[in-house]
Design an enzyme around this catalytic site. Sequence first.
Site, PDB file in Angstrom:
ATOM      1  N   HIS A  18       8.156   0.763  -1.462  1.00  0.00           N
ATOM      2  CA  HIS A  18       7.364  -0.270  -2.133  1.00  0.00           C
ATOM      3  C   HIS A  18       7.144   0.126  -3.593  1.00  0.00           C
ATOM      4  O   HIS A  18       7.703   1.112  -4.076  1.00  0.00           O
ATOM      5  CB  HIS A  18       6.047  -0.542  -1.401  1.00  0.00           C
ATOM      6  CG  HIS A  18       5.133   0.647  -1.283  1.00  0.00           C
ATOM      7  ND1 HIS A  18       4.557   1.260  -2.360  1.00  0.00           N
ATOM      8  CD2 HIS A  18       4.687   1.324  -0.186  1.00  0.00           C
ATOM      9  CE1 HIS A  18       3.789   2.261  -1.959  1.00  0.00           C
ATOM     10  NE2 HIS A  18       3.856   2.332  -0.653  1.00  0.00           N
ATOM     11  N   HIS A  21       6.304   3.750  -4.602  1.00  0.00           N
ATOM     12  CA  HIS A  21       7.461   4.649  -4.607  1.00  0.00           C
ATOM     13  C   HIS A  21       8.316   4.401  -5.847  1.00  0.00           C
ATOM     14  O   HIS A  21       8.797   5.343  -6.488  1.00  0.00           O
ATOM     15  CB  HIS A  21       8.327   4.421  -3.360  1.00  0.00           C
ATOM     16  CG  HIS A  21       7.604   4.574  -2.064  1.00  0.00           C
ATOM     17  ND1 HIS A  21       7.537   3.569  -1.125  1.00  0.00           N
ATOM     18  CD2 HIS A  21       6.905   5.607  -1.542  1.00  0.00           C
ATOM     19  CE1 HIS A  21       6.853   3.974  -0.078  1.00  0.00           C
ATOM     20  NE2 HIS A  21       6.452   5.211  -0.314  1.00  0.00           N
ATOM     21  N   CYS A 126      -6.952  12.739  11.768  1.00  0.00           N
ATOM     22  CA  CYS A 126      -6.452  11.403  11.436  1.00  0.00           C
ATOM     23  C   CYS A 126      -4.935  11.412  11.600  1.00  0.00           C
ATOM     24  O   CYS A 126      -4.238  12.157  10.888  1.00  0.00           O
ATOM     25  CB  CYS A 126      -6.827  11.014  10.007  1.00  0.00           C
ATOM     26  SG  CYS A 126      -6.063   9.457   9.465  1.00  0.00           S
ATOM     27  N   CYS A 129      -3.068  10.347   8.312  1.00  0.00           N
ATOM     28  CA  CYS A 129      -2.922  11.396   7.298  1.00  0.00           C
ATOM     29  C   CYS A 129      -2.250  12.648   7.851  1.00  0.00           C
ATOM     30  O   CYS A 129      -1.812  13.507   7.085  1.00  0.00           O
ATOM     31  CB  CYS A 129      -4.287  11.790   6.737  1.00  0.00           C
ATOM     32  SG  CYS A 129      -5.169  10.467   5.901  1.00  0.00           S
ATOM     33  N   CYS A 143     -11.912   7.978   8.216  1.00  0.00           N
ATOM     34  CA  CYS A 143     -10.967   8.540   7.257  1.00  0.00           C
ATOM     35  C   CYS A 143     -11.095   7.760   5.950  1.00  0.00           C
ATOM     36  O   CYS A 143     -11.032   6.527   5.962  1.00  0.00           O
ATOM     37  CB  CYS A 143      -9.539   8.448   7.796  1.00  0.00           C
ATOM     38  SG  CYS A 143      -8.270   8.689   6.527  1.00  0.00           S
ATOM     39  N   HIS A 146      -7.605   5.636   5.421  1.00  0.00           N
ATOM     40  CA  HIS A 146      -7.153   4.640   6.395  1.00  0.00           C
ATOM     41  C   HIS A 146      -8.281   3.812   7.008  1.00  0.00           C
ATOM     42  O   HIS A 146      -8.026   2.853   7.737  1.00  0.00           O
ATOM     43  CB  HIS A 146      -6.363   5.330   7.523  1.00  0.00           C
ATOM     44  CG  HIS A 146      -5.057   5.906   7.067  1.00  0.00           C
ATOM     45  ND1 HIS A 146      -4.952   7.184   6.571  1.00  0.00           N
ATOM     46  CD2 HIS A 146      -3.820   5.357   7.000  1.00  0.00           C
ATOM     47  CE1 HIS A 146      -3.691   7.413   6.238  1.00  0.00           C
ATOM     48  NE2 HIS A 146      -2.989   6.332   6.475  1.00  0.00           N
ATOM     49  N   LYS A 298       1.072  -0.119   2.559  1.00  0.00           N
ATOM     50  CA  LYS A 298       1.864  -0.784   3.590  1.00  0.00           C
ATOM     51  C   LYS A 298       1.018  -1.130   4.807  1.00  0.00           C
ATOM     52  O   LYS A 298       1.289  -2.097   5.505  1.00  0.00           O
ATOM     53  CB  LYS A 298       3.051   0.096   3.996  1.00  0.00           C
ATOM     54  CG  LYS A 298       2.708   1.539   4.316  1.00  0.00           C
ATOM     55  CD  LYS A 298       3.964   2.347   4.552  1.00  0.00           C
ATOM     56  CE  LYS A 298       3.693   3.832   4.697  1.00  0.00           C
ATOM     57  NZ  LYS A 298       3.412   4.507   3.435  1.00  0.00           N
TER      58      LYS A 298
END
Length: 648
Positions: A18, A21, A126, A129, A143, A146, A298
């Site tokens: 995405h 990146h 998590c 992670c 977390c 997330h 994402k």
Amino acid sequence: MKPFFISTPIYYVNARPHLGHGYTTIVADSVSRFHRLRGDATFFLTGTDEHGDKIVQAAEAAGQDPKAYSDTISQLFKDLWPVLEVTNDQFIRTTDLKHKACVRHVLQTVYDKGDIYFDEYGGHYCFGCERFYTDKELVDGKCPDHQTVPTFIKEKNYFFRMSKYLEPLREHIEANPDFIQPERYRNEVLSMLKEDLGDLCISRPKTRLTWGIELPFDSDFVTYVWFDALINYISALGYPDGEDFRKYWSGAHHLVAKDILKPHAIFWPTMLMSAGIPLYKGLRVHGYWTVNETKMSKSIGNVVAPLDMAQKYGLSAFRYFLLSEMSFGQDSSFSEDALVGRFNADLANDLGNLFSRSLSMTHKYFGGAVPECGELLDLDREVLEIGHNAMANYQSQFEHFQFSRALKSLWELVRHLNKYIDSSAPWTLYKNKDMNRLGTVLYVILEGMRKVAVHLWPVMPSTSETMLAQLGVKFNVEGTDLESETSSWFGLAPGTPVAERSNLFPRQDLEQREEKAAEPKKVKPAKEPKPEPKIAMACPECIEFEDFAKVDLRVGTVLEANPHPEADRLLVLKIDTADETPRQVVAGIAEFFKPEELVGRQVVVVANLKPRKLRGLVSQGMVLAVKKEGGLALLGPSSEVANGGKVS
């Protein structure tokens, strides 16, 4: 030649590439190209991270085994980079046999040193992670990344004595200010090191996870993903005996997003210390791209596909936007509106227009050949001085990862060349048959364009080469000396044929693009009534022109910017508005701008606003700003003007 090694993080293969990146990798590519232009021995590394819980889960969801799934997603990353003109020297995968062997070598070295021990641990884990969190690190029991409640896991594992190296790491960071940049992240790491971080769990039992690199000293456990992934930076160079490691590691720089600051700034250097490997030279940390003020993710589903944007608006424009829009280290909001706006302002209006009009005049007045440069006048020398300063600032800022500032500096030359055309009026010189003076003017312009094109090669390589080709220059990175560009203005050979026309950046219209994509059916419009004259559209809120004329709006340059001693949201600015002394303005913009970003910037000030005290300090006016998606934009002139100039 100085060695320069730049790496991106190796990207996790639990989802497709995405914008995040794309940004990181394009930044790394641009930095790599910049150092190649400077003649440095350069190595650029990227790749994919393919072990761990999340890969197993993603593979199961796709109905594949982890290796087949990793092969598929890794290839998506590998295929994308050439399309985005990314020219990495190596693409590493953590499933490569050479990488696995290197990880096992480092593990055994650290184990033999006594820095790995076996113990039982319970904590909040998590899976997103793939790490344990302390109670203090959780936010409302969740977390922080997330927003999910971790699973409490208690199990026996191997631990790395990270605590043994935390104090030496703190001393190294304090002794080397450039080790972690920007400074805000250096301070964040120093703050972390004041806490009791303890030791690092570096294994997972095979009863829970088998998809990983087996520990060399216990076959019942696999390596924790970070102790695997981080080692890619040296395994790719052939550590311990590889020639590339000996050649490039002393110039190693890691480029990461702020969400993986801790592993790169604390886990990795302490691992290197234990293994007896010299520390990398620099860690460079960037912020997030947000959409509607929310981090692009994402898992949230608000990702932007980089290839879509590059195909829609052109790769060069896309790369330019990413580097110019984000102030490195801070978050930045992505929108197509912002992309189109910057495209039209910087590329179409400034750079594209400069090439189009200059090449056209060269053909009209000199048959398409670069003219001779005659005696320089003060007007010409001003161009050379501004150009030399712009290029020197660009190079200095680019080297320090301040890409938006670097491009802003280079655009001072672009805009001044357009201004120089207007001031020198080549059409009048031609009309008056002053061909010697006309030749000098056009030579100064064309040489300035060549210098701009050379400096843009790291940012927009193919378009830079096109611009140079239009100027009759064949680009050769090995034959380019970037630093020497600031000391001379006579790189173009007179008589060189140039292109007849240029249409590098045709203006974009977001609304028209959207309408075209929808392809609505043509419907015969109904006959519309004649609109009423605008003068009749008055309203109670309207003011008379005389009222507006009372507002004294002036342009000024920020000389100093400092945090307000008693208010986090306020900055205290000293602004030159051509008064006897600089004007002090207290502005509520600290949330959106760092003080050093404002110094030297031209702003618009309400100069006749009644002075008032803000948290104890007098403010002599107001700086004008406009709200935009994700923050504020300061109002200012489109090109540099004299301080004190009135807005009308």
